[in-house]
Enzyme design. Structure first.
Site, PDB file in Angstrom:
ATOM      1  N   ARG A 109       0.839  -1.191   0.000  1.00 31.50           N
ATOM      2  CA  ARG A 109       0.000   0.000   0.000  1.00 31.50           C
ATOM      3  C   ARG A 109       0.873   1.238   0.000  1.00 31.50           C
ATOM      4  O   ARG A 109       1.696   1.416   0.905  1.00 31.50           O
ATOM      5  CB  ARG A 109      -0.903  -0.020   1.236  1.00 31.50           C
ATOM      6  N   THR A 113      -0.700   7.593  -0.962  1.00 33.83           N
ATOM      7  CA  THR A 113      -2.023   7.550  -1.605  1.00 33.83           C
ATOM      8  C   THR A 113      -2.913   6.431  -1.040  1.00 33.83           C
ATOM      9  O   THR A 113      -4.122   6.428  -1.274  1.00 33.83           O
ATOM     10  CB  THR A 113      -1.857   7.276  -3.111  1.00 33.83           C
ATOM     11  N   ASP A 205      -2.370  -9.827  13.191  1.00 31.90           N
ATOM     12  CA  ASP A 205      -1.738  -9.729  11.877  1.00 31.90           C
ATOM     13  C   ASP A 205      -1.367 -11.138  11.405  1.00 31.90           C
ATOM     14  O   ASP A 205      -0.480 -11.781  11.972  1.00 31.90           O
ATOM     15  CB  ASP A 205      -0.482  -8.843  11.960  1.00 31.90           C
ATOM     16  N   ASP A 208       2.361 -11.688  10.359  1.00 30.00           N
ATOM     17  CA  ASP A 208       3.280 -11.737  11.501  1.00 30.00           C
ATOM     18  C   ASP A 208       3.101 -13.028  12.288  1.00 30.00           C
ATOM     19  O   ASP A 208       4.077 -13.623  12.748  1.00 30.00           O
ATOM     20  CB  ASP A 208       3.032 -10.536  12.431  1.00 30.00           C
TER      21      ASP A 208
HETATM   22  N1  URA Z   1      -4.460  -8.117   7.887  1.00 29.55           N
HETATM   23  C1  URA Z   1      -4.227  -8.901   8.951  1.00 29.55           C
HETATM   24  O1  URA Z   1      -3.304  -9.702   8.955  1.00 29.55           O
HETATM   25  N2  URA Z   1      -5.042  -8.787  10.022  1.00 29.55           N
HETATM   26  C2  URA Z   1      -6.069  -7.934  10.063  1.00 29.55           C
HETATM   27  O2  URA Z   1      -6.795  -7.907  11.051  1.00 29.55           O
HETATM   28  C3  URA Z   1      -6.292  -7.116   8.939  1.00 29.55           C
HETATM   29  C4  URA Z   1      -5.458  -7.222   7.871  1.00 29.55           C
END
Ligand code: URA
Length: 214
Positions: A109, A113, A205, A208
């Site tokens: 991303r 923008t 995430d 992660d």
């Molecule tokens: N991407 C992720 O890994 N977790 C989220 O909650 C949103 C986007």
């Protein structure tokens, strides 16, 4: 599988899928367990997603006689994980469909923008003749999923499905608005997207947690 409030969206409500999703959500689930469970869950998702594949009949020889037997028709499927978290649900799908082709798409991303920018694309040539299954564990804002699908359409894909483990209502609305022709499969639709773009209650995430980077 039950249709939910979004048309074109299927929530895979198989008890094993739901149980494994709960394990993924838990804060205390380790990286090793998260990775293994995501793989198991994606295999089960792939089972549901491929339920309507077309069969044709071929003649085969068993050790005892000749018979007409069903086999998958058409070209091999193509899975396209969206880098990097998509890779975490690719192997489970390949466990089930080992001869599938695999393309990769990488998007980031733009911090200014907020528009998704492609940084990697490698796909089989004959995408137009294949069922393309785009995979990413989280459908959050929907921007990357939508951009990935738009790019695949641009290079000729005509039959596309999108598979995730968890979706936010906001992301689903955006994705369906931009790609009403692309069915979505998810294990759950959570309450909302928060101001940081995380799905709530969510699982954190996914990248992660899959790769142990936090
Ligand atoms: N991407 C992720 O890994 N977790 C989220 O909650 C949103 C986007």
């Amino acid at each position: 599988m039950n249709p939910v409030m979004f048309s074109g969206v299927t929530v895979v409500d198989h008890p094993l899928v739901q149980h494994k999703l709960t394990l993924l959500r838990r804060r205390e689930t380790t990286t090793a367990d998260f990775r293994r469970i995501a793989r198991e869950m994606s295999l089960l998702m792939a089972y549901e997603v491929t339920r309507n594949l077309v069969l044709e009949t071929i003649i085969i020889e068993t050790p005892l006689e000749t018979m007409e037997a069903p086999t998958l028709a058409g070209k091999k499927l193509c899975f396209v994980p969206i880098l990097r978290a998509g890779n975490g649900i690719l192997d489970g799908m390949l466990d089930l469909v080992p001869s599938a082709r695999v393309g990769h798409i990488g998007l980031y991303r733009d911090p200014g923008t907020l528009v998704p920018v492609e940084y990697y694309l490698k796909l089989p040539d004959d995408l137009a003749e294949r069922l393309v299954i785009v995979v990413d564990p989280m459908l959050a804002t929907g921007h990357s999923a939508s951009a990935a699908v738009a790019r695949l359409k641009e290079v000729g894909a005509t039959q596309i499905l999108f598979v995730c483990l968890l979706a936010a209502p906001e992301g689903l609305a955006l994705f369906i608005g931009e790609h009403p022709d692309v069915p979505v499969f998810t294990a759950a639709v959570d309450r909302e997207l928060d101001e940081h773009g995380y799905i709530r209650p969510g699982l954190g995430d996914a990248g992660d947690r899959l790769f142990g980077t936090k």
